[in-house]
Structure formats: C-alpha cells, structure tokens
Design a protein around this motif. Structure first.
Motif: not given
Length: 417
Positions: A385-400
């Motif tokens: 929902s946030d147009q300025n949202g970011v990806l972090t290490e927490a978004d990385v799945s167990d598959d990498g």
C-alpha cells in the motif's frame, strides 16, 4: 474438401494461413511436381524476432514438413534502407555494426523450427547484402527500373496513406520495394527459388518480385500471403503491457513465453492452435469445443505446445508446473523470471517500486508506484500500500528470494546475492 492437391497448400488452407496467392493452380502443380523452394525475408531491426514474426516462421516450417526447402533471407542489405510498409514515419537507420549484431541474435529464432543443412529439403540462410551491396546504381536503374512505374508504386497502401496525410515518404524508402523485388529475382537465379511467402501487408512487394522475375528471367514465380494476426479484441499479436513477446530466451524467459500463450483470449484459442502448434487437427477440434472453465485446458495445451516448439519439452513442462504452483497455491517457483540484486541494496532497504522495475514488471518507478496505488502490486503475495515502501532482509523467503506480483498473472523473483 480442399481445392488443393499438394500437401503444402492443403495444410496451409486447413490451418487458416492463406489469404492471397498469385497463381494458385500453377503453384499447386509446382508443389506436386518438384521440391518447392520458398523464402521469407527478415530485416535485422532488432536483436531478436518476436511473436509477430512467428506466423512467417511457421509457414517455412509447414513448407519443410511438406517436403519443401525453406530459404531464410536475412535482410542485411534491405535493413540499411528500412521497410516503410505499414509505417507512418521513416525507420531509424542502423549502422553496419548494429545490423550485424542484430542478425546474430535473430538467427537463433529459426533453429528450433527448421532443420538446416545441405540436404535437398534442408533449410538454408542467406544474406541479401551479399548482392545488394554490389549493385551498380546506374546499371540497376537501367536494367530493372524500367519494370516499375511510379503510377503503380504510389498506389500501394503505405505510400498512398503517407502522401494523403502529407507525411514525408523519402526517396530512400521508395527504393525499398525495388530492392525487395530484386531479391526474388536474385534468389531465383542463384537457388531456383520460385515462391515468396509473407504477411498480407507485403502483398504489393511480393507481386513486384513475382512480376520482375517473370519478366526479366522468364521464370515461373509465385507469391503467397498469410493473414495479419490480431487478437479477438483487436490488439496487435505479440504486444503486451510489458512490450514485445521476444522469441530469444535471453529477452523473454520460457515461463514468460508460456504465460503469454496461457493468457490467450478464449475466442483465439482454436485459431492459434492451428497456426502456431503442430497438434493434429482432430485434437485441436476437441480442444476448441471446450466451453466455460474447461477452455483453460485448451489454453494450457496451447501454451505447452508453443513453448515446446521454441524452448523444448523440458522447459515447457517446467513452465506449466511453475504456473500450476504459482496460481494454484501461491508458492514460489524457481522457473519464474529471476533478477539478481546486490544483497547490500536489500539490507539498505530497496524501494519496492525500484524492485518492480528491475524485475521487468514495470517500465519505470513511476509506473510501479501507480501499480501500488491501484492495489495491483504484491510482495510475497501480500498487497503493498505504501508507494515509498522498501524491501528488507525480512522479505527474503527461506528459498532466498522475494516474490513480486503485478496483478494476478505477472510474477517475478528478486534474488539477493
């Protein structure tokens, strides 16, 4: 009951290719009595062909399957002029280096569809720059210019439209139809080529080549065109929201290619099965008779058959399996298009919009933000929902990896390295 006796023309008619033929009865006899030799020209305007050229490639494939010999004409010479057909303005001129590089990329598209070699029905590839670059201009005008009239040339649709709209039509472009006609004559002399194939937008140019060959060399020459393919909704074949559907795997992955065909409109499935696959007609008739939700079975058959032709059975099966996993339970599959990004970018917080652009799900960060605003962007199957949202290490799945989705049908992976 087909009006044709030769396997080649019967097949083209049965599968819905044929729109125009210059001398149908004589061409049918030629295909019966000899090994028919036919060609199609492909200008090197990009480093890969796209789905819009696939119908032409399939016609060459049908010719070879029927015992004919396909000739792939690379337009190393005509690309220097630029085909104006159906264009509202002049094409940008390419350097010799760009043309050579593009030809190397284009050649890859034919290998899955045609058998090349030295045999009587093996396909061959030639380059019209081999003769066009050696033409003496005055000699060319004297020997061949007399066979073309300005009266006829300006009646061709593209020329007429440009002139009526007071748009420039350069003398350079005006010469293109002469050069294409001369190609046919040269191929007749060198390789005994009797047939030029192409889309119906090339009809005028093809007729010019047929007539020039008959007048100058007293040769038996023929032209045949296919329908120009548009989708049931009127869209241009091979064009999507992501741009052109390229045939080279480095431009469009097998999974993306499979997904393009899987998304075919219901009304187009039967027609595309006939044109773009080798499935038998009786099997196609059963598939196109499916209704309601069952039409998806036909779409999967279309996607798998077309992907098998281009990328092989293993890649097609993997793409079908990946789609079943993604759309069936929302899982991540390694067959999805994957873009590697530096781990430090993720650790620092990579803009979701930038990730969508890097993964090819948007053309720009602005477009990605519009996807987010519309609620069409997801990270790991959760709406953003946030147009300025970011990806972090927490978004990385167990598959990498991190799964990105634009709408319900377009998916890709980001892999931090």
């Amino acid at each position: 009951m087909s009006q044709y006796k030769s396997e080649f023309l019967r097949t083209l008619e049965e599968r819905g290719f044929i729109k125009q033929i210059t001398h149908p009865e004589s061409l049918d006899e030629y295909c019966l009595s000899e090994t028919p030799i036919g060609y199609i020209g492909f200008d090197a305007t990009a480093d890969s062909l796209h789905v819009g050229s696939l119908l032409q490639i399939m016609m060459l494939r049908r010719l070879q399957q029927a015992g004919g010999k396909p000739v792939v004409l690379m337009g190393g010479g005509t690309t220097k002029v630029g085909d104006p057909t159906d264009k509202e303005k002049s094409r940008p001129l390419l350097t010799d280096e760009q043309i050579a590089s593009n030809m190397e990329g284009i050649k890859k598209a034919f290998e899955p569809f045609l058998t090349f070699g030295d045999g009587p029905t093996d396909a061959i590839m030639v380059n019209n720059d081999d003769w066009l670059s050696k033409i003496g201009y005055v000699e060319f005008l004297r020997d061949y210019g007399v066979h073309f009239t300005i009266n006829t040339m300006i009646k061709q649709e593209t020329v007429d439209r440009r002139l009526r709209n007071e748009q420039p039509y350069t003398f350079l472009e005006f010469n293109y139809m002469l050069l294409q006609a001369y190609d046919f004559l040269e191929l007749y002399r060198r390789l005994n080529v009797r047939l030029q194939l192409g889309g119906s937008d090339q009809w005028g140019n093809i007729v010019n080549g047929v007539e020039l060959t008959r007048r100058v060399a007293d040769g038996e020459a023929f032209g045949l065109t296919s329908y120009l393919i548009t989708t049931a909704s009127g869209g241009k074949m091979g064009k999507t929201a992501d741009g052109a559907v390229w045939l080279n795997a480095d431009r469009k992955s097998p999974y993306e290619y499979w997904q393009f065909w899987r998304n075919t409109e219901d009304a187009d499935v039967g027609r595309f099965l006939r044109l773009f696959t080798d499935l038998p007609i009786d099997e196609i008739e059963k598939l196109e008779a499916l209704e309601g939700a069952e039409i998806n079975t036909a779409k999967i058959a279309l996607a798998t058959a077309t992907t098998t032709l281009l990328h092989g059975a293993d890649a097609a099966a993997e793409s079908e399996r990946a789609a079943a996993a993604v759309f069936g339970n929302g899982s991540v599959d390694e067959a999805l298009p994957t873009t590697e990004v530096p781990l430090v970018d993720i650790q620092a917080g990579m803009l979701v919009a930038a990730a969508f652009t890097a993964a090819g799900l948007s053309q720009s960060n602005g477009e990605a933000r519009r996807l987010i605003k519309q609620g069409a962007a997801k990270v790991n199957d959760k709406a953003v929902s946030d147009q300025n949202g970011v990806l972090t290490e927490a978004d990385v799945s167990d598959d990498g990896v991190i799964k990105l989705s634009a709408g319900k049908k377009r998916h890709a992976l980001i892999k931090p390295i």
